[in-house]
Design a protein around this motif. Structure first.
Motif, PDB file in Angstrom:
ATOM      1  N   ALA A 174      -7.959 -48.549 -20.396  1.00  0.00           N
ATOM      2  CA  ALA A 174      -7.278 -47.490 -21.140  1.00  0.00           C
ATOM      3  C   ALA A 174      -6.836 -48.073 -22.476  1.00  0.00           C
ATOM      4  CB  ALA A 174      -6.085 -46.963 -20.339  1.00  0.00           C
ATOM      5  N   SER A 175      -7.732 -48.001 -23.443  1.00  0.00           N
ATOM      6  CA  SER A 175      -7.581 -48.706 -24.715  1.00  0.00           C
ATOM      7  C   SER A 175      -6.328 -48.307 -25.501  1.00  0.00           C
ATOM      8  CB  SER A 175      -8.827 -48.474 -25.571  1.00  0.00           C
ATOM      9  OG  SER A 175      -8.718 -49.081 -26.823  1.00  0.00           O
ATOM     10  N   LEU A 176      -6.176 -47.017 -25.753  1.00  0.00           N
ATOM     11  CA  LEU A 176      -5.037 -46.567 -26.557  1.00  0.00           C
ATOM     12  C   LEU A 176      -3.748 -46.497 -25.747  1.00  0.00           C
ATOM     13  CD1 LEU A 176      -6.722 -43.784 -28.736  1.00  0.00           C
ATOM     14  CD2 LEU A 176      -6.361 -46.203 -29.265  1.00  0.00           C
ATOM     15  N   ASP A 177      -3.872 -46.342 -24.429  1.00  0.00           N
ATOM     16  CA  ASP A 177      -2.685 -46.330 -23.567  1.00  0.00           C
ATOM     17  C   ASP A 177      -2.120 -47.734 -23.363  1.00  0.00           C
ATOM     18  OD1 ASP A 177      -2.891 -43.615 -23.269  1.00  0.00           O
ATOM     19  OD2 ASP A 177      -3.780 -43.686 -21.261  1.00  0.00           O
ATOM     20  N   ARG A 178      -2.896 -48.751 -23.734  1.00  0.00           N
ATOM     21  CA  ARG A 178      -2.516 -50.154 -23.516  1.00  0.00           C
ATOM     22  C   ARG A 178      -2.265 -50.422 -22.036  1.00  0.00           C
ATOM     23  NH1 ARG A 178       0.998 -52.488 -28.596  1.00  0.00           N
ATOM     24  NH2 ARG A 178       0.085 -51.178 -30.232  1.00  0.00           N
ATOM     25  N   GLU A 179      -3.250 -50.046 -21.227  1.00  0.00           N
ATOM     26  CA  GLU A 179      -3.119 -50.232 -19.787  1.00  0.00           C
ATOM     27  C   GLU A 179      -4.451 -50.649 -19.171  1.00  0.00           C
ATOM     28  OE1 GLU A 179       0.183 -46.680 -18.867  1.00  0.00           O
ATOM     29  OE2 GLU A 179      -1.960 -46.359 -18.476  1.00  0.00           O
ATOM     30  N   LEU A 180      -4.340 -51.412 -18.080  1.00  0.00           N
ATOM     31  CA  LEU A 180      -5.444 -51.611 -17.155  1.00  0.00           C
ATOM     32  C   LEU A 180      -5.059 -50.806 -15.921  1.00  0.00           C
ATOM     33  CD1 LEU A 180      -5.938 -55.506 -17.363  1.00  0.00           C
ATOM     34  CD2 LEU A 180      -7.163 -53.736 -18.640  1.00  0.00           C
ATOM     35  N   VAL A 181      -5.880 -49.835 -15.574  1.00  0.00           N
ATOM     36  CA  VAL A 181      -5.520 -48.946 -14.475  1.00  0.00           C
ATOM     37  C   VAL A 181      -6.483 -49.162 -13.305  1.00  0.00           C
ATOM     38  CG1 VAL A 181      -5.060 -46.582 -13.766  1.00  0.00           C
ATOM     39  CG2 VAL A 181      -4.685 -47.261 -16.153  1.00  0.00           C
ATOM     40  N   PHE A 182      -5.942 -49.637 -12.195  1.00  0.00           N
ATOM     41  CA  PHE A 182      -6.730 -49.871 -10.988  1.00  0.00           C
ATOM     42  C   PHE A 182      -6.767 -48.568 -10.187  1.00  0.00           C
ATOM     43  CE2 PHE A 182      -5.616 -54.015 -12.418  1.00  0.00           C
ATOM     44  CZ  PHE A 182      -6.598 -54.883 -11.943  1.00  0.00           C
ATOM     45  N   ARG A 183      -7.978 -48.088  -9.891  1.00  0.00           N
ATOM     46  CA  ARG A 183      -8.150 -46.795  -9.237  1.00  0.00           C
ATOM     47  C   ARG A 183      -9.076 -46.899  -8.023  1.00  0.00           C
ATOM     48  NH1 ARG A 183      -6.787 -42.170 -12.256  1.00  0.00           N
ATOM     49  NH2 ARG A 183      -5.940 -42.609 -14.348  1.00  0.00           N
ATOM     50  N   ASP A 184      -9.038 -45.874  -7.176  1.00  0.00           N
ATOM     51  CA  ASP A 184      -9.986 -45.788  -6.073  1.00  0.00           C
ATOM     52  C   ASP A 184     -11.387 -45.672  -6.685  1.00  0.00           C
ATOM     53  OD1 ASP A 184     -11.777 -44.035  -4.226  1.00  0.00           O
ATOM     54  OD2 ASP A 184     -10.199 -44.779  -2.898  1.00  0.00           O
ATOM     55  N   PRO A 185     -12.362 -46.484  -6.250  1.00  0.00           N
ATOM     56  CA  PRO A 185     -13.671 -46.489  -6.893  1.00  0.00           C
ATOM     57  C   PRO A 185     -14.501 -45.222  -6.679  1.00  0.00           C
ATOM     58  CG  PRO A 185     -13.711 -47.845  -4.927  1.00  0.00           C
ATOM     59  CD  PRO A 185     -12.278 -47.454  -5.138  1.00  0.00           C
ATOM     60  N   HIS A 186     -14.054 -44.351  -5.760  1.00  0.00           N
ATOM     61  CA  HIS A 186     -14.807 -43.127  -5.483  1.00  0.00           C
ATOM     62  C   HIS A 186     -14.081 -41.880  -5.996  1.00  0.00           C
ATOM     63  CE1 HIS A 186     -17.453 -45.549  -3.034  1.00  0.00           C
ATOM     64  NE2 HIS A 186     -16.412 -46.009  -2.374  1.00  0.00           N
ATOM     65  N   THR A 187     -12.803 -41.757  -5.651  1.00  0.00           N
ATOM     66  CA  THR A 187     -12.043 -40.574  -6.062  1.00  0.00           C
ATOM     67  C   THR A 187     -11.391 -40.757  -7.429  1.00  0.00           C
ATOM     68  OG1 THR A 187      -9.963 -41.347  -5.058  1.00  0.00           O
ATOM     69  CG2 THR A 187     -11.506 -40.141  -3.637  1.00  0.00           C
ATOM     70  N   MET A 188     -11.253 -41.997  -7.862  1.00  0.00           N
ATOM     71  CA  MET A 188     -10.591 -42.371  -9.115  1.00  0.00           C
ATOM     72  C   MET A 188      -9.076 -42.097  -9.081  1.00  0.00           C
ATOM     73  SD  MET A 188     -12.720 -43.926 -10.938  1.00  0.00           S
ATOM     74  CE  MET A 188     -14.474 -44.261 -10.648  1.00  0.00           C
ATOM     75  N   GLU A 189      -8.530 -41.995  -7.881  1.00  0.00           N
ATOM     76  CA  GLU A 189      -7.077 -41.860  -7.749  1.00  0.00           C
ATOM     77  C   GLU A 189      -6.397 -43.144  -8.222  1.00  0.00           C
ATOM     78  OE1 GLU A 189      -3.688 -41.396  -4.204  1.00  0.00           O
ATOM     79  OE2 GLU A 189      -5.836 -41.304  -3.728  1.00  0.00           O
ATOM     80  N   ARG A 190      -5.358 -42.982  -9.013  1.00  0.00           N
ATOM     81  CA  ARG A 190      -4.640 -44.137  -9.559  1.00  0.00           C
ATOM     82  C   ARG A 190      -3.933 -44.908  -8.450  1.00  0.00           C
ATOM     83  NH1 ARG A 190      -1.965 -44.926 -14.976  1.00  0.00           N
ATOM     84  NH2 ARG A 190      -2.920 -42.930 -15.543  1.00  0.00           N
ATOM     85  N   LYS A 191      -4.155 -46.231  -8.420  1.00  0.00           N
ATOM     86  CA  LYS A 191      -3.533 -47.083  -7.411  1.00  0.00           C
ATOM     87  C   LYS A 191      -2.475 -48.005  -8.008  1.00  0.00           C
ATOM     88  CE  LYS A 191      -5.932 -45.591  -3.916  1.00  0.00           C
ATOM     89  NZ  LYS A 191      -5.286 -44.847  -2.808  1.00  0.00           N
ATOM     90  N   LYS A 192      -2.775 -48.579  -9.161  1.00  0.00           N
ATOM     91  CA  LYS A 192      -1.800 -49.438  -9.823  1.00  0.00           C
ATOM     92  C   LYS A 192      -2.063 -49.448 -11.314  1.00  0.00           C
ATOM     93  CE  LYS A 192       0.273 -54.045  -9.950  1.00  0.00           C
ATOM     94  NZ  LYS A 192       0.329 -55.417  -9.363  1.00  0.00           N
TER      95      LYS A 192
END
Length: 395
Positions: A174-192
């Motif tokens: 997430a370039s402009l959000d300044r975040e690395l977002v770890f998500r479920d690889p299938h549903t893309m639900e945010r995990k961390k």
């Protein structure tokens, strides 16, 4: 018994014992070893192959000396072997994906997607291609078997997308959000969500054992080192060049070095990933941008967007060996290597075109007109067991 007879008997007995210890002769005259406790040879110690203690759940490393060992020409996984060969080109200013048939160099379909698609990314299980609609805040799935797009999935600021080597998480840059977002690889639900203090996270690659990855921060000229399992930034440094703008990241076949393209430093940084010490700069050409490893793991193709060239780097010799010039110039950006390793495909970011280059001669095979602002194209399918993301990093 007379002394002479006794002596002969003792000698005969000794010979018999010696023969018994050494072996017996079979019918065909071949001596067969007879095992005896006294005559058993000492066990020979076999040299053990060095095992890589990879990230838990990660498929085992095939070759500790070559992270790309699974990427040999046409070694397609059963998952992808029946997929049609295509080149998927995201056009950032046209909000479309141009689909090219690599045999004819013709566009066979145009897929409309979300706002500002940046990269087309193969999923970890290689069954889906995800289009990163950066300003549309969605990911569009494409079925590579049929070429059809599915319903977009809402994901904020997906500039780029990676997958942890064990397939447990997708990692959104997430370039402009300044975040690395770890998500479920299938549903893309945010995990961390991992906030970062650098600006413009965009590209990455993983260590040999998958336990950490190196991230480039384009707008602040920095590098991050991230612990994969802990999902935590464990290192950060500013590149030693005023105005540095790091782009693509690739690990060396032996896993000892990382290469980071820098479009303002006009070269690639060479980094010791384990130690994360200050890297050194290897000049390659103006506007260094994309890094792509050959199918035999011997070379890396380096696109120089600012001068319309491709530099060829030899891993063993640790130096540049050739430079290919595109006829009439161009703006070679992101891309990938064909499944057979014979063609390098690159997007022409500022020229609304795509280049096909012969990897043996450097000769341009084709220029294909596409939409406006072509960026992170994916050549698919490609060899490998699983995908780490971007335009196709396979192990």
């Amino acid at each position: 018994m007379p002394p002479t007879s006794m002596k002969r008997a003792l000698i005969a007995g000794a010979v018999f014992l010696a023969l018994a210890a050494c072996g017996t002769e079979t019918r065909d005259g071949v001596h067969k070893t007879v095992a005896t406790k006294a005559g058993a040879p000492a066990p020979v110690k076999q040299a053990k192959k060095k095992l890589v203690q990879g990230l838990p759940g990660m498929p085992p490393v095939l070759d500790p000396k070559d992270v790309y060992a699974a990427d040999r020409p046409n070694r397609l996984s059963p998952v992808v072997k029946d997929f049609p060969s295509r080149v998927y080109v995201p056009n950032t200013e046209s909000d479309t994906v141009s689909v090219i048939d690599p045999k004819t160099y013709e566009i066979i379909e145009t897929i409309h997607v979300g706002r500002q698609p940046q990269h087309v990314v193969p999923s970890w299980d290689m069954k889906t291609l995800w289009v990163n609609n950066n300003r549309g805040h969605t990911l569009t799935p494409i079925d590579p078997r049929t070429g059809k797009a599915g319903e977009p999935v809402e994901v904020h600021d997906p500039y780029n997308l990676y997958f942890t080597p064990n397939g447990r998480y997708a990692v959104v840059m997430a370039s402009l959000d300044r975040e690395l977002v770890f998500r479920d690889p299938h549903t893309m639900e945010r995990k961390k969500t991992v906030p970062v203090t650098c600006y413009g996270v965009n590209h990455a690659d993983f260590s040999l054992d998958g336990r950490y990855f190196i991230v480039s921060c384009e707008f602040s000229g920095e590098l991050l080192k991230v612990d994969t399992e802990k999902m935590k930034v464990i290192g950060q440094q500013k590149l030693p060049f005023d105005g540095a703008m790091p782009q693509d990241v690739k690990v060396s076949p032996d896993g000892k070095r990382f290469y980071i393209a820098d479009m303002m430093a006009d070269g690639m940084w060479v980094l010791d990933g384990d130690r994360f010490t200050q890297p050194t700069l290897l000049p390659t050409g103006k506007g260094t941008h994309g890094l792509y490893v050959s199918r035999d793991s011997r070379e890396m193709y380096v696109s120089n967007r600012g001068e319309g060239t491709v530099s060829v780097f030899d891993f063993t010799q640790n130096r540049l060996t050739r430079k290919w010039h595109l006829p009439d110039g161009g703006s070679p950006d992101m891309g990938g290597v064909s499944a057979d390793g014979k063609v390098l495909w690159l997007s022409g970011r500022y020229d609304s075109e795509v280049y096909a280059v012969d990897t043996r001669t450097g000769k341009q095979l084709a220029r294909v007109k596409v939409g406006s602002g072509p960026h992170g194209l994916a050549v698919y399918p490609q060899p490998g067991r699983y995908s780490l993301g971007h335009t196709g990093i396979f192990r």
